[in-house]
Design an enzyme around this catalytic site. Structure first.
Site, PDB file in Angstrom:
ATOM      1  N   HIS A 119      -8.730 127.950 -17.123  1.00  0.00           N
ATOM      2  CA  HIS A 119      -8.146 127.080 -18.150  1.00  0.00           C
ATOM      3  C   HIS A 119      -9.084 125.922 -18.473  1.00  0.00           C
ATOM      4  O   HIS A 119      -9.380 125.648 -19.648  1.00  0.00           O
ATOM      5  CB  HIS A 119      -6.787 126.573 -17.651  1.00  0.00           C
ATOM      6  CG  HIS A 119      -6.077 125.664 -18.590  1.00  0.00           C
ATOM      7  ND1 HIS A 119      -4.912 126.014 -19.238  1.00  0.00           N
ATOM      8  CD2 HIS A 119      -6.353 124.398 -19.005  1.00  0.00           C
ATOM      9  CE1 HIS A 119      -4.504 125.016 -19.995  1.00  0.00           C
ATOM     10  NE2 HIS A 119      -5.362 124.010 -19.870  1.00  0.00           N
ATOM     11  N   GLU A 120      -9.550 125.228 -17.428  1.00  0.00           N
ATOM     12  CA  GLU A 120     -10.406 124.058 -17.646  1.00  0.00           C
ATOM     13  C   GLU A 120     -11.795 124.461 -18.129  1.00  0.00           C
ATOM     14  O   GLU A 120     -12.411 123.747 -18.935  1.00  0.00           O
ATOM     15  CB  GLU A 120     -10.505 123.240 -16.360  1.00  0.00           C
ATOM     16  CG  GLU A 120      -9.184 122.674 -15.866  1.00  0.00           C
ATOM     17  CD  GLU A 120      -8.504 121.788 -16.907  1.00  0.00           C
ATOM     18  OE1 GLU A 120      -9.222 121.151 -17.720  1.00  0.00           O
ATOM     19  OE2 GLU A 120      -7.268 121.748 -16.917  1.00  0.00           O
TER      20      GLU A 120
END
Length: 397
Positions: free
Chosen positions: A67-68
């Site tokens: 996600h990051e």
């Protein structure tokens, strides 16, 4: 959020763990291994539940990292430098050095995170279906199903239009595109985030008081984090607006006293600290920045070691010292003025020679002076070009 354990580089981006992530890993492993999995899938050995719990925790951290990383990679493709990614107790943080310059870039960077979580969740859902199709152990199916569900929940939760969630960034980008005022858009998104945080706190408190379990305490914790982060974003938006058009060279303290990196701590105390009114000492080696020592670091050094420890042994390393050129916009430097330098930054010229310092006092004065600029938020450049090398004092010679 500072990293405590460095994992390395992924896609060219530094990734680390904050020690608080160990807390959530422990909670996940215990909760899954001795709670959720045994209840849903009985008759397995204890070691099987523990393996499933540990695997779930590790794969969840990998999902958060994906996600990051998606945020970071898209930010880089939109011309924004990424300092790194840190996974911590409540998820992950991608630290961007600059702000998006257009509403479109803001939207792309924000929305790619939840999209990635949805894709990861879909992958785990497919894995769960395949496990069921081949009659694999139902504990394996349950592990994949749990990861699919938690990633879907993370994606949906992150799309709530409240800063600092990704949905708050989407809201900011939309309002920025619609109204053309980034500051107003950021403030609105931050205030929405603060209201959402208060809602989570109230909901969690009600759940806990009603005896619905300790899950309410998690909601309270998340709510406090959202309120704190949203308030910080609103403050940052006002600061960025006040300092718009201000350059690093406009506020720096020029000609700082720089110190040779090979000196000992005791030498610095005897010849500089006790005779000059400075609290920040950039280190140089062969004329280039080799680290930064603050008075707090000097004081923290054990007295019996000061005569043998060199300044490089206690310094903030050069790669962690925030640095900028005189013509760089000041608001772009502010998010980097944290960490081991105690809120200081170094100003360097085109040859990476130290020509100035910026401290919290310099920022505070710049904010006070912002009110004197009147209603013109974009004052024309003033003063010298400030890109030439300044004379600075060096100790020892």
């Amino acid at each position: 959020m500072r990293e405590s354990i460095r994992l390395g580089h992924f896609a060219g981006i530094r990734v680390g763990l904050n020690v608080s992530v160990l807390v959530i890993v422990l909670i996940l492993v215990v909760g899954l291994s001795f709670g959720r999995f045994p209840q849903a899938y009985p008759d397995y050995a204890t070691w099987a539940y523990i393996v499933a719990g540990v695997a779930s925790a590790i794969l969840l951290l990998a999902s958060l990292l994906a996600h990051e990383l998606a945020h970071a990679v898209v930010a880089q493709r939109n011309g924004i430098d990424v300092e790194g990614i840190t996974l911590w107790l409540l998820g992950g943080v991608a630290r961007l050095r600059d702000e998006p310059r257009t509403a479109g870039a803001d939207l792309r960077i924000a929305v790619v995170g939840p999209v990635t979580s949805l894709v990861v969740g879909a992958i785990f859902a497919v894995a769960a279906m395949l496990a069921a199709a081949v009659s694999a152990p139902d504990l394996l199916f349950g592990t994949f199903a749990y990861l699919a569900g938690i990633n879907a929940i993370l994606a949906v939760f992150n799309l709530i239009p409240a800063a600092p969630l990704d949905g708050g960034r989407v809201l900011r980008a939309f309002l920025w595109w619609r109204g053309g005022d980034r500051t107003e858009a950021a403030v609105t998104a931050a205030r929405a985030g603060r209201l959402f945080g208060y809602f989570l706190i109230a909901l969690g408190f009600i759940q806990f008081v009603a005896g619905l379990g300790f899950g309410g305490l998690w909601l309270v914790l998340i709510g406090f984090f959202v309120v704190s982060a949203a308030s910080a974003e609103e403050q940052q938006a006002h600061v960025n607006a006040a300092l718009h058009g201000v350059r690093v060279g406009d506020v720096m303290t020029p000609d700082p006293m720089v110190v040779n990196a090979t000196a000992t701590v005791q030498d610095l105390i005897d010849d500089v600290v006790l005779t000059h009114r400075h609290s920040t000492y950039p280190l140089i080696e062969n004329g280039r920045l080799a680290g930064l020592v603050t008075l707090n670091r000097v004081r923290a050094t054990p007295p019996e070691q000061r005569s043998t420890l060199r300044l490089t042994d206690i310094a903030c390393p050069p790669e962690e010292v925030p640095s900028a050129r005189p013509d760089d916009p000041l608001p772009e430097l502010l998010p980097r003025m944290a960490g081991c330098t105690d809120g200081r930054a170094v100003v360097v010229d085109e040859d990476d020679h130290v020509i100035g310092l910026i401290t919290a006092s310099d920022i505070a004065r710049a904010l006070q002076m912002a009110d004197l600029r009147g209603t013109h938020p974009y004052p024309p450049p003033h003063g010298a070009d400030m890109t030439t090398r300044h004379r600075h004092r060096t100790w020892p010679s």
